[in-house]
Write a protein that holds these residues in place. Structure first.
Motif, PDB file in Angstrom:
ATOM      1  N   LYS A 193      -8.079   1.629   7.684  1.00  0.00           N
ATOM      2  CA  LYS A 193      -7.118   1.901   8.760  1.00  0.00           C
ATOM      3  C   LYS A 193      -5.702   1.986   8.200  1.00  0.00           C
ATOM      4  CE  LYS A 193      -5.475   0.377  13.273  1.00  0.00           C
ATOM      5  NZ  LYS A 193      -5.660  -0.536  14.425  1.00  0.00           N
ATOM      6  N   ILE A 194      -5.382   1.132   7.221  1.00  0.00           N
ATOM      7  CA  ILE A 194      -4.051   1.170   6.612  1.00  0.00           C
ATOM      8  C   ILE A 194      -3.812   2.512   5.942  1.00  0.00           C
ATOM      9  CG2 ILE A 194      -2.587   0.184   4.806  1.00  0.00           C
ATOM     10  CD1 ILE A 194      -3.895  -2.525   5.390  1.00  0.00           C
ATOM     11  N   GLU A 195      -4.777   2.959   5.154  1.00  0.00           N
ATOM     12  CA  GLU A 195      -4.606   4.231   4.447  1.00  0.00           C
ATOM     13  C   GLU A 195      -4.564   5.393   5.419  1.00  0.00           C
ATOM     14  OE1 GLU A 195      -7.177   4.813   1.132  1.00  0.00           O
ATOM     15  OE2 GLU A 195      -6.765   2.828   0.261  1.00  0.00           O
ATOM     16  N   SER A 196      -5.323   5.308   6.505  1.00  0.00           N
ATOM     17  CA  SER A 196      -5.295   6.359   7.522  1.00  0.00           C
ATOM     18  C   SER A 196      -3.928   6.416   8.190  1.00  0.00           C
ATOM     19  CB  SER A 196      -6.383   6.094   8.568  1.00  0.00           C
ATOM     20  OG  SER A 196      -6.297   7.021   9.631  1.00  0.00           O
ATOM     21  N   TRP A 197      -3.356   5.237   8.488  1.00  0.00           N
ATOM     22  CA  TRP A 197      -2.011   5.209   9.103  1.00  0.00           C
ATOM     23  C   TRP A 197      -0.976   5.811   8.161  1.00  0.00           C
ATOM     24  CZ3 TRP A 197       2.680   3.168   7.787  1.00  0.00           C
ATOM     25  CH2 TRP A 197       3.667   3.119   8.781  1.00  0.00           C
ATOM     26  N   VAL A 198      -1.056   5.488   6.879  1.00  0.00           N
ATOM     27  CA  VAL A 198      -0.123   6.057   5.908  1.00  0.00           C
ATOM     28  C   VAL A 198      -0.247   7.572   5.878  1.00  0.00           C
ATOM     29  CG1 VAL A 198       0.449   6.221   3.448  1.00  0.00           C
ATOM     30  CG2 VAL A 198      -0.026   3.981   4.485  1.00  0.00           C
ATOM     31  N   ALA A 199      -1.477   8.087   5.849  1.00  0.00           N
ATOM     32  CA  ALA A 199      -1.693   9.538   5.785  1.00  0.00           C
ATOM     33  C   ALA A 199      -1.121  10.221   7.018  1.00  0.00           C
ATOM     34  CB  ALA A 199      -3.187   9.827   5.662  1.00  0.00           C
ATOM     35  N   ARG A 200      -1.301   9.627   8.213  1.00  0.00           N
ATOM     36  CA  ARG A 200      -0.818  10.241   9.460  1.00  0.00           C
ATOM     37  C   ARG A 200       0.697  10.254   9.560  1.00  0.00           C
ATOM     38  NH1 ARG A 200      -4.374   6.739  11.863  1.00  0.00           N
ATOM     39  NH2 ARG A 200      -2.616   5.737  12.951  1.00  0.00           N
ATOM     40  N   ASN A 201       1.329   9.275   8.953  1.00  0.00           N
ATOM     41  CA  ASN A 201       2.779   9.120   9.133  1.00  0.00           C
ATOM     42  C   ASN A 201       3.602   9.634   7.965  1.00  0.00           C
ATOM     43  OD1 ASN A 201       3.461   7.359  11.730  1.00  0.00           O
ATOM     44  ND2 ASN A 201       1.491   6.668  10.892  1.00  0.00           N
ATOM     45  N   ARG A 202       2.964  10.329   7.024  1.00  0.00           N
ATOM     46  CA  ARG A 202       3.715  10.880   5.899  1.00  0.00           C
ATOM     47  C   ARG A 202       4.690  11.969   6.331  1.00  0.00           C
ATOM     48  NH1 ARG A 202      -1.000  10.210   2.231  1.00  0.00           N
ATOM     49  NH2 ARG A 202      -0.280   8.915   0.496  1.00  0.00           N
ATOM     50  N   VAL A 248       0.834  -1.203   0.000  1.00  0.00           N
ATOM     51  CA  VAL A 248       0.000   0.000   0.000  1.00  0.00           C
ATOM     52  C   VAL A 248       0.868   1.253   0.000  1.00  0.00           C
ATOM     53  CG1 VAL A 248      -1.695   1.324   1.319  1.00  0.00           C
ATOM     54  CG2 VAL A 248      -1.926  -1.154   1.118  1.00  0.00           C
ATOM     55  N   ILE A 249       1.921   1.252   0.804  1.00  0.00           N
ATOM     56  CA  ILE A 249       2.820   2.413   0.852  1.00  0.00           C
ATOM     57  C   ILE A 249       3.419   2.700  -0.521  1.00  0.00           C
ATOM     58  CG2 ILE A 249       5.066   3.192   1.737  1.00  0.00           C
ATOM     59  CD1 ILE A 249       4.307   1.750   4.383  1.00  0.00           C
ATOM     60  N   LYS A 250       3.874   1.661  -1.193  1.00  0.00           N
ATOM     61  CA  LYS A 250       4.479   1.847  -2.520  1.00  0.00           C
ATOM     62  C   LYS A 250       3.447   2.333  -3.532  1.00  0.00           C
ATOM     63  CE  LYS A 250       7.446  -1.337  -3.837  1.00  0.00           C
ATOM     64  NZ  LYS A 250       8.031  -2.682  -4.074  1.00  0.00           N
ATOM     65  N   ARG A 251       2.179   1.941  -3.341  1.00  0.00           N
ATOM     66  CA  ARG A 251       1.129   2.367  -4.266  1.00  0.00           C
ATOM     67  C   ARG A 251       0.711   3.812  -4.018  1.00  0.00           C
ATOM     68  NH1 ARG A 251      -4.292   2.201  -3.433  1.00  0.00           N
ATOM     69  NH2 ARG A 251      -4.100   0.689  -1.728  1.00  0.00           N
ATOM     70  N   LEU A 252       0.652   4.209  -2.748  1.00  0.00           N
ATOM     71  CA  LEU A 252       0.122   5.523  -2.416  1.00  0.00           C
ATOM     72  C   LEU A 252       1.160   6.632  -2.396  1.00  0.00           C
ATOM     73  CD1 LEU A 252      -2.336   4.654   0.520  1.00  0.00           C
ATOM     74  CD2 LEU A 252      -2.887   5.025  -1.893  1.00  0.00           C
TER      75      LEU A 252
END
Length: 215
Positions: free
Chosen positions: A204-213, A165-169
């Motif tokens: 939740k995964i996408e939310s975690w990615v957004a918070r930790n950018r 997901v990280i690599k995609r987003l």
């Protein structure tokens, strides 16, 4: 003492030759099939287990002794006959063809040895004693198995999912690297050990990615 280079080799769908059909050949064959190799065994006879596998179509059995030229088209070779002279002949042909070869009867005649292996899903741990003793390698592998529990399989699946997901987003390499570092700091493994882990939803995964950018 030979110093071996540890590698993880993809043999999926690729032709691997095993010369010999006894219990030693069986030990070589099982992990090759698990790895998806196109396995060909050349031997006048097979062990009971290998015979069943051949009957099920999981491997190809050529029912005769080894002959020069048999290794053409292989990517990997195992000389596992109970005849030392045959194993040496196989090793000689493999060397001429530039093929990696494992010799069961006397490892020094080959170009690679097989380690003890522990698998936990995506996790593979290989243990080698550089020929000092298979029993020692097996004992060490069992000790490691006691340290690396079954929780590592779902844990690594979790990491793989988030990494994908990280690599995609995230297109920026620097931000991706930061997210991956933070991914490694999560206490998910401990939660899985304790049985308290709740699987993450895609949201939740996408939310975690957004918070930790952010740094």
């Amino acid at each position: 003492m030979n110093k071996y280079l540890p590698i993880m080799l993809d043999v999926g769908g690729r032709r691997v030759m095993v010369i010999g059909g006894g219990t030693v050949a069986e030990r070589k064959a099982l992990p090759l099939l698990e790895a998806g190799a196109e396995l060909v065994i050349i031997s006048p006879s097979l062990s009971g287990t290998l015979s069943v596998m051949a009957g099920d179509g999981r491997l190809e059995w050529i029912s005769r002794p080894y002959a020069p030229g048999d290794l053409q088209g292989a990517v990997l070779v195992y000389a596992a006959s109970d005849d030392r002279a045959v194993n040496e002949a196989v090793a000689g042909e493999a060397r001429l063809l530039g093929l990696p070869v494992n010799v069961a009867s006397h490892a020094e005649a080959g170009t690679f040895i097989t380690p003890g292996v522990l698998r936990r899903g995506r996790l593979t741990v290989a243990v080698s004693t550089s020929g000092a003793g298979p029993s020692a390698a097996a004992e060490i592998t069992q000790r490691i198995a006691g340290l690396l529990g079954e929780e590592y399989e779902p844990y690594l699946d979790f990491l793989h999912e988030l990494r994908t997901v990280i690599k995609r987003l995230e297109p920026a390499a620097e931000v991706r690297a930061r997210l991956l570092r933070r991914l490694g700091q999560l206490e998910v493994l401990d939660e899985m050990r304790q049985g308290t882990f709740i699987p993450w939803t895609p949201e939740k995964i996408e939310s975690w990615v957004a918070r930790n950018r952010e740094a």
